[in-house]
Design a protein around this motif. Structure first.
Motif, short mmCIF file in Angstrom:
data_model
loop_
_atom_site.label_atom_id
_atom_site.label_comp_id
_atom_site.label_asym_id
_atom_site.label_seq_id
_atom_site.Cartn_x
_atom_site.Cartn_y
_atom_site.Cartn_z
N VAL A 1 1.85 -7.00 3.65
CA VAL A 1 0.82 -6.99 2.62
C VAL A 1 -0.47 -7.43 3.29
O VAL A 1 -0.57 -8.56 3.76
CB VAL A 1 1.18 -7.94 1.45
N ILE B 1 -4.23 -7.03 2.15
CA ILE B 1 -5.27 -6.60 1.21
C ILE B 1 -6.57 -7.30 1.59
O ILE B 1 -6.61 -8.52 1.71
CB ILE B 1 -4.85 -6.94 -0.23
N ILE C 1 0.61 -10.41 -2.71
CA ILE C 1 -0.34 -9.43 -3.25
C ILE C 1 -1.33 -10.12 -4.19
O ILE C 1 -2.55 -9.96 -4.07
CB ILE C 1 0.39 -8.27 -3.96
N GLN D 1 -3.69 -12.44 -2.27
CA GLN D 1 -4.71 -11.73 -1.51
C GLN D 1 -5.73 -11.05 -2.43
O GLN D 1 -6.90 -10.91 -2.06
CB GLN D 1 -4.06 -10.72 -0.56
N LEU D 2 -5.33 -10.65 -3.61
CA LEU D 2 -6.27 -10.05 -4.57
C LEU D 2 -7.20 -11.08 -5.20
O LEU D 2 -8.26 -10.72 -5.72
CB LEU D 2 -5.52 -9.30 -5.67
N GLU E 1 -4.34 -0.18 0.11
CA GLU E 1 -3.83 -1.46 0.60
C GLU E 1 -2.92 -2.12 -0.42
O GLU E 1 -1.99 -2.85 -0.06
CB GLU E 1 -4.98 -2.43 0.90
N VAL E 2 -3.16 -1.85 -1.68
CA VAL E 2 -2.32 -2.39 -2.76
C VAL E 2 -1.19 -1.42 -3.08
O VAL E 2 -0.04 -1.83 -3.30
CB VAL E 2 -3.17 -2.69 -4.01
N PRO F 1 2.42 -1.44 -0.59
CA PRO F 1 3.51 -2.38 -0.87
C PRO F 1 4.12 -2.20 -2.26
O PRO F 1 5.32 -2.41 -2.44
CB PRO F 1 2.88 -3.77 -0.70
N ILE F 2 3.32 -1.77 -3.23
CA ILE F 2 3.86 -1.52 -4.58
C ILE F 2 4.82 -0.33 -4.53
O ILE F 2 5.90 -0.36 -5.15
CB ILE F 2 2.72 -1.28 -5.60
#
Length: 183
Positions: A12, A14, A75, A78-79, A154-155, A158-159
């Motif tokens: 991950v 981001i 995630i 990092q967001l 970037e998101v 991993p989703i």
């Protein structure tokens, strides 16, 4: 007994904060179909399981769900890392910030906190595996919904990985229910 490797199951990385996305994705941390409930469900169900092979599957998948919980936390972290107060206010993240600052806390996207009612453990293996299959499909649907909201690769990557693992878990529970529980 588990061995912990100090790395995420899938990377991950981001670089752009986005508190609005974090608010949706946090549901897979502590929401009704999230990774915390899944890990607790499977790791609790294994004790009443009459078949060693199925108990092993519950342990394996329950442990992997803990790794997914770690990814979702990464995630969300990092967001929300380095958000300005202006970004927090403009994104609608102020209510969460008021209670948790930028800490990771288990809740649904709507703000409802996690509780043990989010997972089931009945003690009947056929019932439990059927519940587990449904849980994996609900988690897949939640990831599908997140992917409809997310446009940042970037998101998304991993989703997408997490979504694919839900499909694999569904298949493994289905195989266990057909093969081992028919004895």
């Amino acid at each position: 007994m588990w061995n912990y490797e100090r790395r995420l199951e899938y990377p991950v990385n981001i670089t752009q904060p986005n508190a609005m996305l974090a608010q949706a994705i946090i549901s897979q941390y502590g929401g009704p179909d999230g990774e915390m409930g899944a890990s607790m469900r499977y790791l609790s169900q294994r004790y009443a399981c009459p078949y060693r092979e199925v108990a092993a599957i519950l342990t394996d998948i329950g442990t992997e769900e803990l790794a997914h919980l770690e990814m979702v936390a990464a995630i969300v972290h990092q967001l929300t890392k380095n958000l300005s107060m202006e970004e927090i206010e403009e994104s609608g993240f102020a209510n969460y910030y008021t209670d948790h600052t930028l800490g990771i806390w288990p809740q649904a996207a709507g703000g409802v906190p996690f509780n043990a009612c989010e997972f089931q453990s009945k003690g009947d293996i056929i019932t439990d595996l059927t519940e587990d299959m449904a849980a994996e499909q609900k988690a897949r649907t939640t990831y599908d919904n997140i992917l409809r909201l997310v446009h940042d690769q970037e998101v998304c990557e991993p989703i997408k990985f997490l979504r694919a693992r839900e499909v694999v878990h569904f298949q493994r529970f289905g195989e266990a229910n057909r093969e081992d529980c028919s004895k």
